[in-house]
Design an enzyme around this catalytic site. Structure first.
Site, PDB file in Angstrom:
ATOM      1  N   GLY A 170      -5.674   4.366  -0.476  1.00  0.00           N
ATOM      2  CA  GLY A 170      -6.792   3.216  -0.059  1.00  0.00           C
ATOM      3  C   GLY A 170      -8.230   2.887  -0.989  1.00  0.00           C
ATOM      4  O   GLY A 170      -8.418   3.832   0.328  1.00  0.00           O
ATOM      5  N   HIS A 200       0.306 -14.577  -0.287  1.00  0.00           N
ATOM      6  CA  HIS A 200       1.982 -14.819   0.375  1.00  0.00           C
ATOM      7  C   HIS A 200       1.830 -15.973  -0.504  1.00  0.00           C
ATOM      8  O   HIS A 200       1.592 -17.175  -0.333  1.00  0.00           O
ATOM      9  CB  HIS A 200       1.305 -14.362   1.112  1.00  0.00           C
ATOM     10  N   GLY A 203      -6.939   6.462 -13.804  1.00  0.00           N
ATOM     11  CA  GLY A 203      -8.642   7.358 -14.153  1.00  0.00           C
ATOM     12  C   GLY A 203      -8.250   8.058 -13.883  1.00  0.00           C
ATOM     13  O   GLY A 203      -7.100   8.666 -12.653  1.00  0.00           O
ATOM     14  N   ARG A 214       5.467 -16.846  -0.612  1.00  0.00           N
ATOM     15  CA  ARG A 214       7.000 -17.408   0.120  1.00  0.00           C
ATOM     16  C   ARG A 214       6.795 -16.811   0.269  1.00  0.00           C
ATOM     17  O   ARG A 214       7.117 -15.628   1.040  1.00  0.00           O
ATOM     18  CB  ARG A 214       7.199 -17.582  -1.158  1.00  0.00           C
ATOM     19  N   HIS A 269      -4.116   1.004 -14.262  1.00  0.00           N
ATOM     20  CA  HIS A 269      -5.000   2.063 -14.620  1.00  0.00           C
ATOM     21  C   HIS A 269      -4.668   3.081 -14.209  1.00  0.00           C
ATOM     22  O   HIS A 269      -4.666   3.112 -12.560  1.00  0.00           O
ATOM     23  CB  HIS A 269      -6.479   1.187 -14.162  1.00  0.00           C
ATOM     24  N   GLU A 299       0.891  -1.458   0.078  1.00  0.00           N
ATOM     25  CA  GLU A 299      -0.268   0.002   0.346  1.00  0.00           C
ATOM     26  C   GLU A 299       0.915   1.657  -0.097  1.00  0.00           C
ATOM     27  O   GLU A 299       0.475   2.103  -0.644  1.00  0.00           O
ATOM     28  CB  GLU A 299      -0.532  -0.219   1.313  1.00  0.00           C
TER      29      GLU A 299
END
Length: 145
Positions: free
Chosen positions: A85, A92, A111, A94, A109, A65
């Site tokens: 966000g 996840h 926009g 490994r 994208h 994030e």
């Protein structure tokens, strides 16, 4: 996608903006950027491991994030708009016990009202540790009261 950020990316500015935040606390450091991507590293240590000794999935999500939101905000005039966000997912892949992971966010994208960013987190050997997708909302910047 041949997106060009609004201005040349300053890695130093990204790291300065991260001071005194969760980003700095987890040891996340921005390291590189291109026209439509940004990368950062994060240590796998006591700050980022879960009780069983492996990289905490939540720490991976914080890295994802951080990268996606930072990249999104490089695409807008933050005096007028900010990217926040809206939704994030992570797979996840490994377990990682030590060392450093590197995340790279790439635009999918961009926009006027939403952005979508793909984030890959890899170990020092380039093996995939986590893959994430972040959707950002582009909202008006808060006005001082």
């Amino acid at each position: 996608m041949s997106l060009v950020f609004r201005e040349p990316v300053s890695i130093e500015s990204l790291n300065t903006l991260s001071r005194n935040t969760l980003i700095e606390h987890l040891g996340i450091v921005f390291t590189a950027a291109g026209d439509d991507w940004v990368s950062a590293t994060m240590p796998v240590d006591a700050r980022t491991r879960q009780p069983y000794g492996i990289l905490h999935g939540g720490a991976s999500v914080v890295l994802a994030e951080t990268l996606g939101s930072s990249a999104g905000n490089l695409c807008v005039d933050t005096r007028e708009q900010v990217c926040v966000g809206l939704e994030i997912n992570a797979n996840h892949i490994r377990a990682q016990r030590a060392g450093t992971v590197t995340g790279t966010a790439r635009a999918v994208h961009v926009g006027r009202s939403t952005h979508v960013w793909d984030i890959r987190i890899e170990d020092e050997a380039g093996k995939l540790v986590c893959t994430s997708r972040l959707t950002l909302a582009v909202v008006p910047a808060a006005r001082p009261a």
